[in-house]
Design a protein around this motif. Structure first.
Motif, PDB file in Angstrom:
ATOM      1  N   GLY A   1       1.054  -1.162   0.216  1.00 45.51           N
ATOM      2  CA  GLY A   1       0.242  -0.136  -0.157  1.00 45.51           C
ATOM      3  C   GLY A   1       0.850   1.295   0.143  1.00 45.51           C
ATOM      4  N   GLN A   2       0.223   2.113  -0.376  1.00 45.08           N
ATOM      5  CA  GLN A   2       1.111   3.486  -0.492  1.00 45.08           C
ATOM      6  C   GLN A   2       0.927   4.485   0.845  1.00 45.08           C
ATOM      7  OE1 GLN A   2      -0.710   4.104  -4.441  1.00 45.08           O
ATOM      8  NE2 GLN A   2      -0.756   6.350  -3.705  1.00 45.08           N
ATOM      9  N   GLY A   3      -0.326   4.433   1.331  1.00 45.48           N
ATOM     10  CA  GLY A   3      -0.784   5.258   2.501  1.00 45.48           C
ATOM     11  C   GLY A   3      -0.765   6.878   2.187  1.00 45.48           C
ATOM     12  N   TYR A   4      -1.313   7.627   3.142  1.00 39.00           N
ATOM     13  CA  TYR A   4      -1.686   8.953   2.922  1.00 39.00           C
ATOM     14  C   TYR A   4      -0.111   9.818   3.278  1.00 39.00           C
ATOM     15  CZ  TYR A   4      -6.687   8.333   3.558  1.00 39.00           C
ATOM     16  OH  TYR A   4      -7.741   7.759   3.551  1.00 39.00           O
ATOM     17  N   PRO A   5       0.232  10.741   2.602  1.00 39.23           N
ATOM     18  CA  PRO A   5       1.295  11.557   2.942  1.00 39.23           C
ATOM     19  C   PRO A   5       1.205  11.976   4.485  1.00 39.23           C
ATOM     20  CG  PRO A   5       0.268  12.645   0.754  1.00 39.23           C
ATOM     21  CD  PRO A   5      -0.854  11.646   1.534  1.00 39.23           C
ATOM     22  N   GLY A   6       2.343  12.254   5.016  1.00 42.80           N
ATOM     23  CA  GLY A   6       2.227  12.450   6.598  1.00 42.80           C
ATOM     24  C   GLY A   6       1.530  13.655   7.031  1.00 42.80           C
ATOM     25  N   ASP A   7       1.758  14.871   6.181  1.00 42.78           N
ATOM     26  CA  ASP A   7       1.140  16.209   6.514  1.00 42.78           C
ATOM     27  C   ASP A   7      -0.117  16.222   5.808  1.00 42.78           C
ATOM     28  OD1 ASP A   7       2.229  16.156   4.095  1.00 42.78           O
ATOM     29  OD2 ASP A   7       3.079  18.354   4.280  1.00 42.78           O
ATOM     30  N   ALA A   8      -0.845  15.033   5.407  1.00 50.16           N
ATOM     31  CA  ALA A   8      -2.249  15.542   4.661  1.00 50.16           C
ATOM     32  C   ALA A   8      -3.275  15.848   5.435  1.00 50.16           C
ATOM     33  CB  ALA A   8      -2.267  14.114   4.013  1.00 50.16           C
ATOM     34  N   ASN A   9      -4.151  16.641   5.009  1.00 48.85           N
ATOM     35  CA  ASN A   9      -5.164  17.178   5.733  1.00 48.85           C
ATOM     36  C   ASN A   9      -6.434  16.319   5.155  1.00 48.85           C
ATOM     37  OD1 ASN A   9      -7.286  18.505   7.113  1.00 48.85           O
ATOM     38  ND2 ASN A   9      -6.317  20.577   6.398  1.00 48.85           N
TER      39      ASN A   9
END
Lengths: 100, 137
Positions: B37-45
């Motif tokens: 999986g790639q997941g969300y970016p760390g600072d994603a809102n």
């Protein structure tokens, strides 16, 4: 990241508990709760795979599923109320005729 | 006072069917391969992203925060709006106690009022019947 198999197993367990409730119980309120469990099992998958693929489509869709579940409960409670008025019970096996 | 206890008058065969369904689904799930999986970016809102997705607002021109891509859900939002209003109206229609001789009376209380009117029962009987019903129906 937690492997997808764990989330899927959790969702499967919740879904099967819902199926178990529908298959074994006769109380209409338990029926309604079991359907909610099955819907929420789908939500677990939607939210997890939303995170897995890095896209919020699944999370947004799960919000709509929750709204649909609320609509379903509103109608379901109304039907159960009428069932109780007419049969003095919420046992779904008692309502076997279209007219009484 | 009664204590909570497990229901014993249930169909165990059907329970086993649900258990078998779980075993089959679990076997399929455990044996499946989903890749990485790639997941969300760390600072994603995420909250803002869901809000923009819900109203079909494109995230391309929005700067200052990390947003996550999604499909648009404006049509679904409008449809669910109508469904919720219809469900609310339906629930009220089902739940209200109709006192007149209408089709709704047949629907909502099995036509008790209508039958009572046809039989020509007096209002005293009506009150007694309601008291007998317990007032919770």
């Amino acid at each position: 990241m937690v492997p997808p198999q764990w989330y899927l197993l959790l969702a499967t367990a919740v879904f099967c508990i819902g199926v178990l409730g529908i298959l074994t119980r006769r109380n209409a309120l338990i029926f309604l709760m079991s359907v909610e469990l099955m819907l929420n099992a789908a939500n677990i998958n939607l939210v997890y795979f939303s995170q897995f693929w890095g896209n919020v489509t699944g999370q947004t869709f799960s919000l709509f599923t929750l709204a649909l579940a609320a609509a379903e409960v509103a109608i379901g409670i109304g039907i159960i109320l009428v069932l109780y008025r007419n049969f003095d019970d919420v046992d779904v096996t008692k309502a076997v005729t279209m007219r009484w | 006072m009664s204590s909570p206890e497990l229901k014993s008058d249930i169909s165990y065969t059907r329970g086993l069917a649900a258990l078998a369904l779980f075993v089959v689904m679990a076997a399929v799930v455990i044996g499946a391969n989903f890749g990485a999986g790639q997941g969300y970016p760390g600072d994603a809102n995420l909250t803002a992203s869901i809000g923009y997705a819900m109203f079909n607002v494109g995230i391309e021109g929005i700067s200052g925060q990390t947003l996550v891509d999604s499909e648009g859900f404006l049509v679904a939002f409008e449809i669910i709006d109508l469904v919720l209003v219809a469900a609310l109206a339906g629930a009220v229609l089902l739940a209200r106690r109709e006192r007149s001789e209408s089709v709704t009376a047949m629907l909502a209380d099995g036509g008790r009022e209508l039958k009572r009117t046809i039989r020509g029962d007096s209002s005293n009987d009506d009150t007694a019947d309601r008291a007998h019903d317990g007032g919770d129906q």
